[in-house]
Design a protein around this motif. Structure first.
Motif, PDB file in Angstrom:
ATOM      1  N   GLU A 194       0.833  -1.201   0.000  1.00 13.51           N
ATOM      2  CA  GLU A 194       0.000   0.000   0.000  1.00 13.51           C
ATOM      3  C   GLU A 194       0.871   1.257   0.000  1.00 13.51           C
ATOM      4  N   ASP A 195       0.335   2.320  -0.597  1.00  7.52           N
ATOM      5  CA  ASP A 195       0.988   3.621  -0.517  1.00  7.52           C
ATOM      6  C   ASP A 195       0.653   4.234   0.841  1.00  7.52           C
ATOM      7  N   VAL A 196       1.670   4.499   1.645  1.00  6.23           N
ATOM      8  CA  VAL A 196       1.436   4.932   3.018  1.00  6.23           C
ATOM      9  C   VAL A 196       0.725   6.282   3.067  1.00  6.23           C
ATOM     10  N   VAL A 197       1.156   7.232   2.238  1.00  2.25           N
ATOM     11  CA  VAL A 197       0.541   8.560   2.264  1.00  2.25           C
ATOM     12  C   VAL A 197      -0.934   8.472   1.887  1.00  2.25           C
ATOM     13  N   ASP A 198      -1.252   7.740   0.826  1.00  3.34           N
ATOM     14  CA  ASP A 198      -2.655   7.589   0.418  1.00  3.34           C
ATOM     15  C   ASP A 198      -3.477   6.927   1.520  1.00  3.34           C
ATOM     16  N   ALA A 199      -2.898   5.929   2.168  1.00  9.02           N
ATOM     17  CA  ALA A 199      -3.624   5.221   3.224  1.00  9.02           C
ATOM     18  C   ALA A 199      -3.870   6.129   4.426  1.00  9.02           C
ATOM     19  N   VAL A 200      -2.893   6.957   4.778  1.00  3.89           N
ATOM     20  CA  VAL A 200      -3.077   7.880   5.896  1.00  3.89           C
ATOM     21  C   VAL A 200      -4.158   8.901   5.569  1.00  3.89           C
ATOM     22  N   ARG A 201      -4.124   9.419   4.357  1.00  5.15           N
ATOM     23  CA  ARG A 201      -5.151  10.386   3.971  1.00  5.15           C
ATOM     24  C   ARG A 201      -6.535   9.748   3.978  1.00  5.15           C
ATOM     25  N   ALA A 202      -6.628   8.508   3.498  1.00  5.24           N
ATOM     26  CA  ALA A 202      -7.923   7.817   3.495  1.00  5.24           C
ATOM     27  C   ALA A 202      -8.427   7.596   4.908  1.00  5.24           C
ATOM     28  N   ALA A 203      -7.509   7.318   5.840  1.00  8.40           N
ATOM     29  CA  ALA A 203      -7.900   7.041   7.221  1.00  8.40           C
ATOM     30  C   ALA A 203      -8.257   8.308   7.993  1.00  8.40           C
ATOM     31  N   THR A 204      -7.911   9.480   7.447  1.00  8.52           N
ATOM     32  CA  THR A 204      -8.137  10.739   8.162  1.00  8.52           C
ATOM     33  C   THR A 204      -9.009  11.707   7.356  1.00  8.52           C
ATOM     34  N   GLY A 222      10.274  13.150   2.126  1.00  2.00           N
ATOM     35  CA  GLY A 222       9.247  13.755   1.287  1.00  2.00           C
ATOM     36  C   GLY A 222       7.865  13.203   1.573  1.00  2.00           C
ATOM     37  N   ASP A 223       7.742  11.875   1.624  1.00  3.89           N
ATOM     38  CA  ASP A 223       6.439  11.264   1.883  1.00  3.89           C
ATOM     39  C   ASP A 223       5.921  11.608   3.271  1.00  3.89           C
ATOM     40  N   ASN A 224       6.806  11.680   4.242  1.00  2.42           N
ATOM     41  CA  ASN A 224       6.356  11.974   5.601  1.00  2.42           C
ATOM     42  C   ASN A 224       5.826  13.396   5.723  1.00  2.42           C
ATOM     43  N   VAL A 225       6.423  14.341   5.022  1.00  2.00           N
ATOM     44  CA  VAL A 225       5.881  15.704   5.013  1.00  2.00           C
ATOM     45  C   VAL A 225       4.530  15.725   4.308  1.00  2.00           C
ATOM     46  N   ARG A 226       4.411  14.957   3.226  1.00  3.98           N
ATOM     47  CA  ARG A 226       3.125  14.869   2.526  1.00  3.98           C
ATOM     48  C   ARG A 226       2.039  14.273   3.419  1.00  3.98           C
ATOM     49  N   ALA A 227       2.441  13.377   4.324  1.00  5.88           N
ATOM     50  CA  ALA A 227       1.463  12.711   5.190  1.00  5.88           C
ATOM     51  C   ALA A 227       0.998  13.584   6.347  1.00  5.88           C
ATOM     52  N   LEU A 228       1.680  14.714   6.595  1.00  6.42           N
ATOM     53  CA  LEU A 228       1.343  15.553   7.735  1.00  6.42           C
ATOM     54  C   LEU A 228       0.048  16.320   7.525  1.00  6.42           C
ATOM     55  N   ALA A 229      -0.696  16.497   8.600  1.00  8.19           N
ATOM     56  CA  ALA A 229      -1.856  17.384   8.617  1.00  8.19           C
ATOM     57  C   ALA A 229      -1.389  18.828   8.785  1.00  8.19           C
ATOM     58  N   PRO A 230      -2.248  19.805   8.521  1.00  3.97           N
ATOM     59  CA  PRO A 230      -1.893  21.191   8.843  1.00  3.97           C
ATOM     60  C   PRO A 230      -1.509  21.306  10.320  1.00  3.97           C
ATOM     61  N   GLY A 231      -0.384  21.971  10.579  1.00  2.00           N
ATOM     62  CA  GLY A 231       0.091  22.088  11.951  1.00  2.00           C
ATOM     63  C   GLY A 231       0.737  20.825  12.482  1.00  2.00           C
ATOM     64  N   GLY A 232       1.037  19.880  11.589  1.00  2.00           N
ATOM     65  CA  GLY A 232       1.589  18.595  12.007  1.00  2.00           C
ATOM     66  C   GLY A 232       3.045  18.678  12.422  1.00  2.00           C
ATOM     67  N   ARG A 233       3.486  17.610  13.119  1.00  2.00           N
ATOM     68  CA  ARG A 233       4.859  17.546  13.628  1.00  2.00           C
ATOM     69  C   ARG A 233       5.479  16.227  13.193  1.00  2.00           C
ATOM     70  N   LEU A 234       6.595  16.325  12.464  1.00  2.00           N
ATOM     71  CA  LEU A 234       7.358  15.157  12.033  1.00  2.00           C
ATOM     72  C   LEU A 234       8.594  15.043  12.915  1.00  2.00           C
ATOM     73  N   VAL A 235       8.717  13.908  13.614  1.00  2.00           N
ATOM     74  CA  VAL A 235       9.850  13.678  14.506  1.00  2.00           C
ATOM     75  C   VAL A 235      10.670  12.515  13.947  1.00  2.00           C
ATOM     76  N   VAL A 236      11.906  12.800  13.547  1.00  3.55           N
ATOM     77  CA  VAL A 236      12.780  11.795  12.943  1.00  3.55           C
ATOM     78  C   VAL A 236      13.664  11.208  14.039  1.00  3.55           C
ATOM     79  N   ILE A 237      13.587   9.872  14.223  1.00  4.20           N
ATOM     80  CA  ILE A 237      14.370   9.221  15.266  1.00  4.20           C
ATOM     81  C   ILE A 237      15.248   8.098  14.703  1.00  4.20           C
ATOM     82  N   GLY A 238      15.262   7.911  13.377  1.00  2.00           N
ATOM     83  CA  GLY A 238      16.061   6.851  12.776  1.00  2.00           C
ATOM     84  C   GLY A 238      16.482   7.209  11.375  1.00  2.00           C
ATOM     85  N   LEU A 239      17.461   6.479  10.858  1.00  2.43           N
ATOM     86  CA  LEU A 239      18.040   6.767   9.545  1.00  2.43           C
ATOM     87  C   LEU A 239      18.112   5.509   8.694  1.00  2.43           C
TER      88      LEU A 239
END
Length: 325
Positions: A194-204, A222-239
């Motif tokens: 599944e496309d994660v961004v599409d699935a997140v948008r469908a679920a929300t 790039g995909d994680n920023v696309r998945a964010l809601a307005p005012g969202g927070r992306l926290v990167v803890i791994g590489l």
């Protein structure tokens, strides 16, 4: 005492059981007889020579343990010899004994076996401080956990659920997806199909996730920023997908979103003590109540340390792998 040390350099480095000299506890420290050591992805990097221990830490890996207090250093009043504890370490957990600041330990939580308790300190402290202190996750918000079947991910799913958030997690395959649902995920996305961004948008309903906890790093930016809601927070803890990536600043600005990255190991003793104290206050009651639990994939002896790390490297492990002296 026996410890699991690193032999060789770079990609060909191996873990070997060796005899080393134990340390003595100093001011504010305790000596712990280790019952179990948690295995983390940081240990993979350290074995490869890419993540050296901080100054003063032992040269061998290991960021969390459970065990029994064997000796007290000067000035320690809140621990007793014979106490069963878990500890968040700067390093050196792959050993029969460790010295650790008493402020970075907690009593073994009620209802958890001492061996399995080693699966908690690093994962719980990482998930808690990033979800609560950094991302300010609120009840009724949507949390996206990348890698919900990992050591930190499986804990983040449980904590997000306990905090009242709607949890979306990614996992590879139907069996792992089902286990993420058992841990409290409301929606699980199979990232293999599944496309994660599409699935997140469908679920929300098209809104996106308020908080994204990311272990992928540069390759997922790039995909994680696309998945964010307005005012969202992306926290990167791994590489896991690299340390660099492209960031669409216009998209980030339009969403009024935040991107941040954190490490736990490099924080000061005072910061670590504060995180451990908060975990004891807020998470340990959830563990005692059975609402949060250690997720253990395997328990292996020290002599199989390379196999233990291989379970993480291959993606086989669901939750944590533990090493037993």
């Amino acid at each position: 005492m026996r410890a699991v040390t690193i032999s060789g350099d770079g990609p060909t480095a191996k873990l070997t059981t060796s005899q080393v000299e134990p340390d003595e506890p100093g001011e504010g420290e305790i000596l712990v007889d280790v019952a179990s050591s948690g295995v983390n992805r940081a240990d993979l990097l350290q074995r490869a020579g890419l993540y050296p221990p901080p100054p003063g830490a032992p040269a061998w890996p290991g960021l969390e343990i459970s065990g029994t207090v064997a000796r007290l250093g000067a000035g320690v009043s809140d621990r007793r010899v014979g106490d069963e504890v878990v500890a968040l370490l700067d390093g050196g957990g792959y050993a029969e004994q460790v010295v650790v600041r008493a402020s970075q330990t907690l009593p073994r939580p009620d209802g958890v076996d001492l061996v399995d308790a080693a699966a908690l300190p690093e994962a719980v402290c990482t998930a808690w401080t990033n979800l609560v202190d950094t991302a300010r996750l609120q009840a009724d918000e949507t949390l996206l956990v990348l890698g919900g079947s990992g050591g930190v991910g499986s804990m983040a799913v449980q904590l997000g659920h306990a905090l009242g958030a709607r949890v979306v997690a990614t996992a590879g395959g139907p069996e792992r997806a089902a286990r993420c649902r058992e841990l409290g995920a409301d929606v699980v996305v199979d990232h293999r199909t599944e496309d994660v961004v599409d699935a997140v948008r469908a679920a929300t309903d098209g809104r996106g996730a308020d908080v994204v906890l990311d272990v992928l790093g540069g390759g997922g930016l790039g995909d994680n920023v696309r998945a964010l809601a307005p005012g969202g927070r992306l926290v990167v803890i791994g590489l896991q997908q690299g340390r660099t990536g492209e960031l669409d600043l216009a998209r980030l600005m339009a969403k009024r979103a935040l991107v941040t990255g954190t490490l736990l190991r490099s924080r000061s003793p005072q910061e670590k003590a504060a995180i451990v104290e908060a975990v004891g206050e807020h998470v340990w009651p959830l563990v005692a109540a059975g609402r949060v639990r250690p997720v253990v994939h395997a328990r292996l002896p020290f002599d199989e340390a390379d196999r233990a790390l291989g379970m993480l490297e291959s993606g086989e492990a669901f939750g944590k792998v533990l090493l037993l002296p």
